[in-house]
Design a protein around this motif. Structure first.
Motif, PDB file in Angstrom:
ATOM      1  N   VAL A 241      -5.881   5.313   5.643  1.00 27.97           N
ATOM      2  CA  VAL A 241      -6.808   4.499   6.421  1.00 27.97           C
ATOM      3  C   VAL A 241      -6.338   4.508   7.875  1.00 27.97           C
ATOM      4  O   VAL A 241      -5.133   4.455   8.147  1.00 27.97           O
ATOM      5  N   VAL A 242      -7.276   4.633   8.794  1.00 21.13           N
ATOM      6  CA  VAL A 242      -6.955   4.622  10.216  1.00 21.13           C
ATOM      7  C   VAL A 242      -7.254   3.237  10.754  1.00 21.13           C
ATOM      8  O   VAL A 242      -8.398   2.752  10.670  1.00 21.13           O
TER       9      VAL A 242
ATOM     10  N   VAL B  90      -4.866  -0.218  -7.327  1.00 23.11           N
ATOM     11  CA  VAL B  90      -3.737  -0.371  -6.415  1.00 23.11           C
ATOM     12  C   VAL B  90      -3.055   0.985  -6.256  1.00 23.11           C
ATOM     13  O   VAL B  90      -2.591   1.577  -7.229  1.00 23.11           O
ATOM     14  N   LEU B  91      -3.012   1.479  -5.036  1.00 22.87           N
ATOM     15  CA  LEU B  91      -2.393   2.765  -4.758  1.00 22.87           C
ATOM     16  C   LEU B  91      -0.875   2.644  -4.770  1.00 22.87           C
ATOM     17  O   LEU B  91      -0.323   1.595  -4.420  1.00 22.87           O
ATOM     18  N   PRO B  92      -0.157   3.720  -5.126  1.00 25.64           N
ATOM     19  CA  PRO B  92       1.297   3.673  -4.996  1.00 25.64           C
ATOM     20  C   PRO B  92       1.725   3.647  -3.526  1.00 25.64           C
ATOM     21  O   PRO B  92       2.552   2.830  -3.116  1.00 25.64           O
ATOM     22  N   TYR B  93       1.128   4.546  -2.712  1.00 24.92           N
ATOM     23  CA  TYR B  93       1.448   4.592  -1.279  1.00 24.92           C
ATOM     24  C   TYR B  93       0.163   4.740  -0.477  1.00 24.92           C
ATOM     25  O   TYR B  93      -0.638   5.634  -0.727  1.00 24.92           O
ATOM     26  N   LEU B  94       0.008   3.859   0.489  1.00 23.42           N
ATOM     27  CA  LEU B  94      -1.113   3.916   1.410  1.00 23.42           C
ATOM     28  C   LEU B  94      -0.594   4.300   2.787  1.00 23.42           C
ATOM     29  O   LEU B  94       0.330   3.662   3.305  1.00 23.42           O
ATOM     30  N   ALA B  95      -1.146   5.335   3.379  1.00 20.25           N
ATOM     31  CA  ALA B  95      -0.801   5.692   4.756  1.00 20.25           C
ATOM     32  C   ALA B  95      -1.743   4.959   5.698  1.00 20.25           C
ATOM     33  O   ALA B  95      -2.968   5.078   5.577  1.00 20.25           O
ATOM     34  N   ILE B  96      -1.170   4.200   6.619  1.00 22.34           N
ATOM     35  CA  ILE B  96      -1.959   3.555   7.658  1.00 22.34           C
ATOM     36  C   ILE B  96      -1.640   4.252   8.972  1.00 22.34           C
ATOM     37  O   ILE B  96      -0.488   4.272   9.422  1.00 22.34           O
ATOM     38  N   VAL B  97      -2.659   4.858   9.554  1.00 14.83           N
ATOM     39  CA  VAL B  97      -2.511   5.579  10.817  1.00 14.83           C
ATOM     40  C   VAL B  97      -2.908   4.639  11.948  1.00 14.83           C
ATOM     41  O   VAL B  97      -4.036   4.146  11.992  1.00 14.83           O
ATOM     42  N   GLN B  98      -1.997   4.397  12.846  1.00 13.43           N
ATOM     43  CA  GLN B  98      -2.227   3.502  13.980  1.00 13.43           C
ATOM     44  C   GLN B  98      -2.826   4.311  15.124  1.00 13.43           C
ATOM     45  O   GLN B  98      -2.235   5.284  15.583  1.00 13.43           O
ATOM     46  N   ALA B  99      -4.021   3.915  15.583  1.00 11.22           N
ATOM     47  CA  ALA B  99      -4.712   4.694  16.620  1.00 11.22           C
ATOM     48  C   ALA B  99      -5.478   3.773  17.550  1.00 11.22           C
ATOM     49  O   ALA B  99      -5.962   2.718  17.139  1.00 11.22           O
TER      50      ALA B  99
END
Length: 225
Positions: free
Chosen positions: A50-51, A3-12
């Motif tokens: 993740v994108v 489990v990651l502390p922070y996941l960046a989700i890029v909206q594209a």
């Protein structure tokens, strides 16, 4: 799966109505989405990226490019972006999510890290930047709040824009303010004019690495720091 502390989700997506295919537009010989991902990699707080893109055929070219550069890709609904985010989060478990859009090649990882610190210090479930130039900041929210929003948000606007339910329906929210309102400044790509402006900025700064940030850009533009 850890489990990651922070996941960046890029909206594209490729289907922008005003500037179709803008996330793949050329910016110093690289697509805009590449620059967004590379700037995100400079964050000290993001543990994974993740994108999240639509499943439709017109986004196949975007998917192919992202796989080519080794980016994590999740594909979901084009119109129900909230569900796309929620499913991407489930596929890449984390305690909290950073939301970034792929049309912001001047996204600032330093501003993101400060926003995350603010989010943690306040014990918020949701936080966003406020007063920064459009396209610089980000939103941060807990994975549990994303699940809640996905289960309760009902209007098309809430589903398409991901976070309206989060910042209107509950009290555990905060806004990290830059101290001076620069929201009139556009550092996003939504039109051909925006793209030409971005090429001017990148033409001045970019030499293969992302070592220029908000203060550098404002100084170049003659804005008071």
């Amino acid at each position: 799966m850890p489990v990651l502390p922070y996941l960046a989700i890029v909206q594209a997506r490729m289907g922008s109505s005003r500037l179709p295919g803008k996330v793949m537009a050329d910016l110093c010989s690289k697509p805009i989405v590449w620059h967004v991902i590379e700037r995100l990699r400079l964050s000290e707080r993001v543990g994974g990226i993740v994108v999240a893109i639509p499943t439709g055929a017109r986004d196949d070219v975007l998917s192919a490019y992202l796989h080519e550069i080794g980016a994590e890709v999740f594909r979901g609904s084009e119109t129900d972006v909230l569900s796309r985010f929620c499913q991407a989060s489930r596929a890449h478990p984390s305690h909290a999510i950073v939301r970034v859009t792929a049309d912001n090649p001047l996204f600032d990882p330093k501003v993101l890290d400060e926003t995350v610190k603010y989010f943690e210090k306040g014990g918020y479930r949701y936080a966003r930047t406020e007063g920064f130039p459009l396209g610089v900041g980000a939103e941060v929210f807990t994975a549990s709040l994303l699940e809640e929003a996905n289960g309760r948000a009902i209007t098309p606007y809430e589903r398409e824009h991901v976070t309206p339910y989060m910042y209107t329906s509950q009290e555990s929210r905060g806004a990290y303010n830059c101290g001076k309102n620069r929201s009139r400044i556009r550092f996003t790509v939504d039109t051909e004019e925006d793209l030409l402006f971005m090429r001017k900025i990148y033409g001045h700064f970019f030499r293969g690495v992302h070592n220029f940030f908000l203060d550098d850009i404002l100084a170049y533009l003659g804005e008071e720091i």
